[in-house]
Every structure is written in structure tokens, then in C-alpha cells.
Write an enzyme that holds these catalytic residues in place. Structure first.
Site, PDB file in Angstrom:
ATOM      1  N   GLU A   1      -6.660  -7.707  -0.684  1.00 56.49           N
ATOM      2  CA  GLU A   1      -7.212  -7.812   0.669  1.00 56.49           C
ATOM      3  C   GLU A   1      -8.707  -7.548   0.589  1.00 56.49           C
ATOM      4  O   GLU A   1      -9.128  -6.420   0.318  1.00 56.49           O
ATOM      5  CB  GLU A   1      -6.551  -6.782   1.591  1.00 56.49           C
ATOM      6  CG  GLU A   1      -5.053  -6.963   1.705  1.00 56.49           C
ATOM      7  CD  GLU A   1      -4.382  -5.919   2.591  1.00 56.49           C
ATOM      8  OE1 GLU A   1      -5.086  -5.246   3.374  1.00 56.49           O
ATOM      9  OE2 GLU A   1      -3.152  -5.772   2.481  1.00 56.49           O
TER      10      GLU A   1
ATOM     11  N   GLU B   1       0.814  -1.216   0.000  1.00 62.64           N
ATOM     12  CA  GLU B   1       0.000   0.000   0.000  1.00 62.64           C
ATOM     13  C   GLU B   1       0.852   1.272   0.000  1.00 62.64           C
ATOM     14  O   GLU B   1       0.861   2.037   0.984  1.00 62.64           O
ATOM     15  CB  GLU B   1      -0.960  -0.015   1.191  1.00 62.64           C
ATOM     16  CG  GLU B   1      -1.984  -1.133   1.086  1.00 62.64           C
ATOM     17  CD  GLU B   1      -3.130  -1.001   2.075  1.00 62.64           C
ATOM     18  OE1 GLU B   1      -2.944  -0.386   3.130  1.00 62.64           O
ATOM     19  OE2 GLU B   1      -4.215  -1.504   1.778  1.00 62.64           O
TER      20      GLU B   1
END
Ligand code: GAL
Length: 681
Positions: free
Chosen positions: A315, A150
Site C-alpha cells: 500500500e 496488517e
């Protein structure tokens, strides 16, 4: 094995071997396989497991784990661990740390505490990436790589000394001379003129926290470029060692990062992390019955699709959100994990990897639940995920099908970043972005985001009947020409107020507004104003349809023979003045709307331009449901997703095949709370 194979949908999970006793590994892997999970992502925070002290490398930990993965037949996405530099590193080389706007360094103890531009950190990252890739990439079980974790999550401003040095380099390359920089930043204003490159810094703590906006715009461009360079540095190394066919990706979707360019230059495709449960967080919950809550994630998924038409979810929510310091959210209700998984698939995800296998017993994320609770006992969520796996098998033929939309919302990073630092721009943009999404959702009008990237061609826009470019505040000749070419070939372009008044530096132009967009839109703007707080409701009348102007009013005049006044303001001192111009241009039309779009206005445009509800002849569903269609060849796969916890009625006007049950559906049908259906037609 490719997780986006165009043949079937693939399920995965995020696993942290370093969080669990080794004796649990095998049992966990076998249980995953039994659940339908074929792929795991590992190692993104595990630097110390390979380099526990500076320069000493030890590979045994993951070797043992990968041996086991190979033994049981589990596939692995391996990550580089650069999101969490070790304590030994930050202690010895504190210059790798990021700082706040006052220049105070952050300390070790969270994650993402590094800065992209530290030469020392780059060296360490090159070395660890090289060690990871050269040692592990040949493993049979590894099918792909994730870079870092991320990028720009939690931290998307960088104020370390290295960032200032990088900023100066970036500016020298961009402007060449200080004269050009001073000109571009308008430094003559308030005597900010620079006479030496060393006088220039990343934004710093100033009086009222107001920094030269043209400087800040370039600074955000630097952040994006730094993150991209950081990703490319790693992907170049991984490519040397990766087996043929193994992919490189990264996850998340964060600010101050040109994700499109990063993907083009460094990745095979993009993966997103989808947590719709945020919509039910205690401190984010919106009481409004019309609020979109979890459905808002369809906006992020559409953004992801604009980067990679078919993408993965690295995710996907499988339990409650929650840090010990924030984000208290409930456990997904029965049906919601399925709903949110189908939401991702409906928007173009062919790979779904749940975060995470078992809930962590320690640290900041001990309330961020995975599929299993701490004990790992059998539970409702794993039972639901087994069922989701059956559904994913049942609709597997939809893999590789592309989301179908006739409407696009045009975006570009310059305007996104400018809107972030310019309140006037942000005020109009945030209402229009929110409302266009909401109106499209409620009227069941699938919509894409279309980014004006350097590689985009007018031909790529042809598939859209209508494009909204709500506030093309910053524009250049190349982009204006691209839009003109799209319209000339028959497209319909709608721009809203405050278009064309800035150049690429974020400075205002001296042209008559809307500047470069005047010829295309056949519009002149002799006057404009924010809607005064005491103006009451400012209304617009478009041939008998009345709706409200929002935030701002450009007072328009059509120019040229092909331009026509289509609507007028009906209140305040400008009652009767033109609010909407339609200009016939080539085979198409360019519309200039003098205000921002609230939801009603957006809905009126969708209907009047004939693009609302394209599937209503096939299915009718209430507003609580989202409708999305993916298309492969002549085959369409229609998803109806019920976000409400109450049952709803939908009606199929034509027969289709329910892919879950393989039965024909026609006529009325009830969907339970959170229920979804996928119909082939
Ligand atoms: C994501 C992140 C994961 C985990 C998860 C839950 O943003 O990639 O590492 O932190 O959120 O917070």
C-alpha cells in the site's frame, strides 16, 4: 510472474470489487492497465462474499471477477480474509473476540476484533483459508497471496480468555515448572509467587496499571508467537494449493511481532504499507523546520529492508489520509506521490502498489483517498501516477540492486519490547534511535538496521564498517559472542549507556556493569545516574570536540591494557570522569559511550569514526535531501530525494547518467520542490 523479479519495477494497486457495481469492473481494470498497473490486490476483507452464512460457500463472486482479470490480462494477489471475521461468526461464537485489559470484549463493527488464540477462530480460519486456496489458487491470473491484513495493526494487545490459556501453555513450555517461572519473573518481590498455573493471567487491570515487568515481557513474546503461529497456519495451507512460483507475503510493520522470524518461517518476502502523508496530519504535524515529517518513513523502510533486502510496498500512498474519526491530512501536493514512491524504491522496494484505486464512498475510510476520487473522474493524481510509471520503466534496471550502507544500527526484539515497558530503558533508547537516524539522514550516511536474529552470523555483519548498538540493555552470551566475533574480525562496535545490565528475563544482573559486555568493551561502570533536572547541560569533551550527554550518564573506567579513555564529562560532580572508552579487540575496536546519543553526539561519532557522507566525492546535496544508493554488481544507482517544497541546488563532482532522461549529469543542478533524480555511476 514474480513482482520482485530483479529485472524491472512493477506497479500495482489495491482493488475492492465488492465496493463497486460489477458493471464498473472491466472499465476499472482496463484503465489500470492503461495507467501502467499490472497487479491488483483483492479480497482481504471479503469473507462474507465466500461464506455469507456459516458453512455455506459460494465462489461465484470472485470467479466472475477473476474471469475478467484473466480476460484483460490483469495479475492478482489474492488475500485471506481473516482480518475481518463476519458478524454471524462473532455473534454465535463471541469467544473469538479480543478484549481490553479489563477483560471487556470488543464488539463487531471495526476490524481486527478477533484474538489469535481462540481455538474456534482458528478452526474457522483454517477452513476459510483452505476454501479460498483450494478454489482460487489454480487461477492463471493469481501470482501470489497475502495473509490476513496488517497483523497487529490497530490492536497489538490481547486479553481474551483464550489468550490467558495460551499464555499458560507458552509458559509451561518455556519454564517447565512453576519454580523456574517464579525465579524468572522474580515473583518473590511483592509476594507474587504462583503456586498453580491457573493463578497466572495475561496482564490485568492492576493498581497504578503496573504489572510485573518480567511477566509483561513474556506476554509480549506470547503475542508475537501467537501472530506468527496464525500466519504460519495460513501459509502452510496456501503452500499446499498455490501454483509453483506463486509467492506468499503479508503487509504492514507492526509492534509486538517478530517480523523477521515470521518472514523466515512463513513468507517469501515482506511487503510494507507506506503512508508518509501522516507527517502532514493535522494532529501530528511538527512545526520544527528541522522535523523530518514524511522523511521519517525512510526509517520504516529501512526496518522493512532489514527483513527483506528487496521488498514490496503493498500500500503506497496515493491520496489524502483520513478516517471519519481521526487522521485528517491534506491531499499530496503535485510531486509528492512521485517523491514517496521513489523514497520506497530508493530503500529497496521493487514493487509499488498504490492504496487504493478509487476512494471508498462509505465507512470509516471514506476520507482515505485513493488514486481516483469517488466519481472516478480523471484527476491530477492519476496523471502523476502515469508519469511515475514512466519513471519506473526508465529506472527499471535498478531492480534487484541492494541498498548500500557501511553503518548499521543493531536491534533485537527483546530490547525493543523491554524499552516499551521500562521507562528508564525507553528514555535512553528513544532519543538514541531518533538521533542516529536523524544524524545519518542529515549527513547523507546511508544506514541499515541489523536485527540480532537467531540465524544471524558474524559473517553477515562484516560488510558494516561501524555498528551502533545504542543500548544493549538485555544481552546474553550468544549475542555478546557474536558482537565480539564481529569486532575481532575488524569491525567497530559502539554501544551506549545502560548496556549489559539485564538478562533475557528483563531482570538486572549482579555482575559489575556492563556485565557480559565488559570484556569486549574494556569498560567498568562503578557509578551511574540519570542526568539530574537541575544539572544544566552535561557536556562531553572528546579530544577537543565538545557535545552534550543526553538523559543518562554511566561513569566509566577503562579496564585492561587495550582500553583507553577517549573522552571525559566536563560538568556536574563527575567532571573529569571517563565518558568514552575505546577498547582494541582483535582486529577491531569496541567503544563504550556513557550516555545516550543526541543528534550532535551521533554526528560526532559518524565523523570521528570515518563513515559519514560516503558519497560526497560524487554528489553534494543540502540537508533537505536524502541520498540513497542501491548497488548491483559494480553498478550503483544513486537517488537524491528533495523533501522540501522549495527548489534546492545539488552538485555532481563527477559525471553520471540521469536515468530518467538518459542524459549525462555533471556540475550544478537544481531540483524542484519534491523533485527526485536517479543517477547511475
Ligand atoms: C492500512 C490498511 C488498509 C487501509 C489503509 C488506510 O493500514 O491495510 O486496509 O485501512 O491502511 O487506512
Amino acid at each position: 510472474m514474480n513482482i520482485l523479479n530483479g529485472q524491472r519495477l512493477v506497479m500495482g494497486t489495491c482493488y475492492y470489487p465488492e465496493h463497486w457495481p460489477e458493471k464498473l469492473w472491466k472499465e476499472d481494470l482496463l484503465r489500470m492497465l492503461d495507467t501502467g498497473i499490472e497487479v491488483i490486490r483483492i479480497a482481504e476483507f471479503a469473507w462474507n462474499k465466500v461464506e455469507p452464512v456459516e458453512g455455506k460457500f459460494t465462489y461465484e463472486f470472485f470467479d466472475r471477477f477473476l474471469d475478467l482479470a484473466e480476460e484483460v490480462g490483469m495479475k492478482v494477489i489474492f488475500c485471506t480474509p481473516t482480518a475481518t471475521p463476519p458478524a454471524w461468526l462473532t455473534k454465535k461464537y463471541p469467544e473469538v473476540l479480543n478484549a481490553d485489559i479489563k477483560g471487556n470484549r470488543y464488539y463487531h463493527g471495526m476490524r481486527r476484533h478477533y484474538n489469535y488464540n481462540s481455538p474456534v477462530y482458528k478452526e474457522f480460519c483454517i477452513r476459510i483459508t483452505e476454501k479460498f486456496a483450494s478454489h482460487y489458487a489454480g487461477r492463471k491470473c493469481i501470482i501470489g497471496w497475502q495473509i490476513d491484513n496488517e497483523l497487529n495493526c490497530e490492536m497489538d494487545y490481547f486479553y481474551s480468555e483464550s489468550d490467558t490459556i495460551a499464555f499458560r501453555e507458552f509458559l509451561k513450555k518455556k519454564y517447565g515448572t512453576l519454580e523456574a517461572l517464579n525465579e524468572s519473573w522474580g515473583t518473590v518481590f511483592w509476594n507474587q509467587t504462583y503456586t498453580d498455573w491457573e493463578e497466572i493471567y495475561v496482564p490485568r487491570n492492576t493498581c497504578q496499571n503496573s504489572v510485573n515487568p518480567h511477566q509483561v515481557l513474556d506476554y509480549i513474546r506470547l503475542i508475537s508467537e501467537s501472530a506468527r503461529r496464525f500466519a504460519k497456519m495460513q501459509s502452510d495451507i496456501i503452500r499446499i494449493y498455490a501454483k509453483p512460483g506463486d509467492f506468499i507475503t503479508t503487509n504492514g510493520l507492526f509492534a509486538h511481532l517478530d517480523n523477521h522470524e515470521m518472514t523466515r518461517e512463513s513468507l517469501d518476502f515482506y511487503t510494507y504499507d507506506s503512508y508518509p502523508d501522516f507527517g502532514y496530519c493535522l494532529d501530528m504535524y511538527d512545526e520544527d523546520p528541522k522535523a523530518f515529517r514524511d522523511r521519517k518513513w525512510s526509517r520504516n523502510l529501512s526496518e522493512t529492508r532489514s527483513i527483506s533486502p528487496i521488498f514490496g510496498i503493498m500500500e503506497q500512498q496515493s491520496g489524502a489520509c483520513g478516517w471519519n474519526t481521526r487522521l485528517e491530512a491534506p491531499t499530496p501536493r503535485p510531486g509528492q506521490i512521485t517523491l514517496w514512491t521513489m523514497q520506497s524504491i530508493a530503500h529497496g522496494a521493487d514493487f509499488i502498489s498504490y492504496f487504493r484505486w478509487r476512494t471508498c464512498t462509505m465507512g470509516t475510510e471514506m476520507y482515505w483517498h485513493g488514486i481516483l476520487d469517488y466519481s472516478g473522474r480523471e484527476n491530477r493524481r492519476i496523471r502523476e501516477i502515469r508519469q511515475v510509471h514512466n519513471l519506473m520503466e526508465a529506472i527499471g534496471e535498478a531492480a534487484g540492486a541492494v541498498y548500500e550502507a557501511q553503518v548499521g544500527v543493531v536491534k533485537d526484539y527483546d530490547n525493543i519490547w523491554d524499552a516499551e515497558i521500562d521507562h528508564w530503558h525507553q528514555r535512553v533508547d528513544s532519543v538514541s534511535q531518533k538521533s542516529l537516524f536523524a544524524a545519518a539522514q542529515r549527513s547523507h550516511t546511508p544506514m541499515d538496521y541489523v536485527y540480532l536474529t537467531d540465524t544471524l552470523k558474524a559473517e553477515d555483519l562484516k560488510k558494516y564498517k561501524v555498528l551502533f548498538y545504542p543500548h544493549a540493555t538485555i544481552i546474553n552470551k550468544k549475542r555478546a559472542k557474536l558482537l565480539a566475533d564481529y569486532v575481532a574480525e575488524g569491525g567497530i562496535l559502539v554501544v551506549g549507556c545502560r548496556s549489559g545490565y539485564k538478562d533475557m528475563t528483563g531482570k538486572c544482573v549482579m555482575d559489575k556493569l556492563p556485565g557480559l559486555l565488559a570484556p569486549l568493551t574494556g569498560t567498568d561502570i562503578p557509578e551511574y545516574s540519570l542526568i539530574a533536572p537541575d544539572a544544566g547541560k552535561v557536556t562531553v569533551d572528546w579530544e577537543g570536540t565538545v557535545f552534550e550527554a543526553a538523559v543518562f550518564t554511566d561513569l566509566l573506567e577503562p579496564i585492561g591494557e587495550s582500553a583507553e579513555k577517549k573522552a571525559a564529562y566536563t560538568s556536574d560532580y563527575y567532571a573529569g570522569t571517563c565518558a568514552l572508552v575505546c577498547n582494541r579487540y582483535g582486529k577491531g575496536q569496541a567503544w563504550y559511550y556513557g550516555s545516550a546519543f543526541d543528534e550532535k553526539a551521533a554526528d560526532v561519532f559518524l565523523h570521528k569514526l570515518g563513515v559519514a557522507s560516503p558519497y560526497q566525492d560524487f554528489v553534494e546535496a543540502p540537508e533537505e535531501c536524502e541520498i540513497a544508493v542501491r548497488k548491483k554488481g559494480e553498478q550503483r544507482y544513486l537517488f537524491v530525494l528533495n523533501y522540501s517544497k522549495e527548489p534546492v541546488q545539488i552538485t555532481f563532482h563527477k559525471a553520471g547518467l540521469d536515468l530518467y532522461t538518459k542524459e549525462t549529469v555533471a556540475g550544478k543542478r537544481e531540483l524542484e520542490g519534491y523533485e527526485t533524480i536517479v543517477v547511475k555511476f
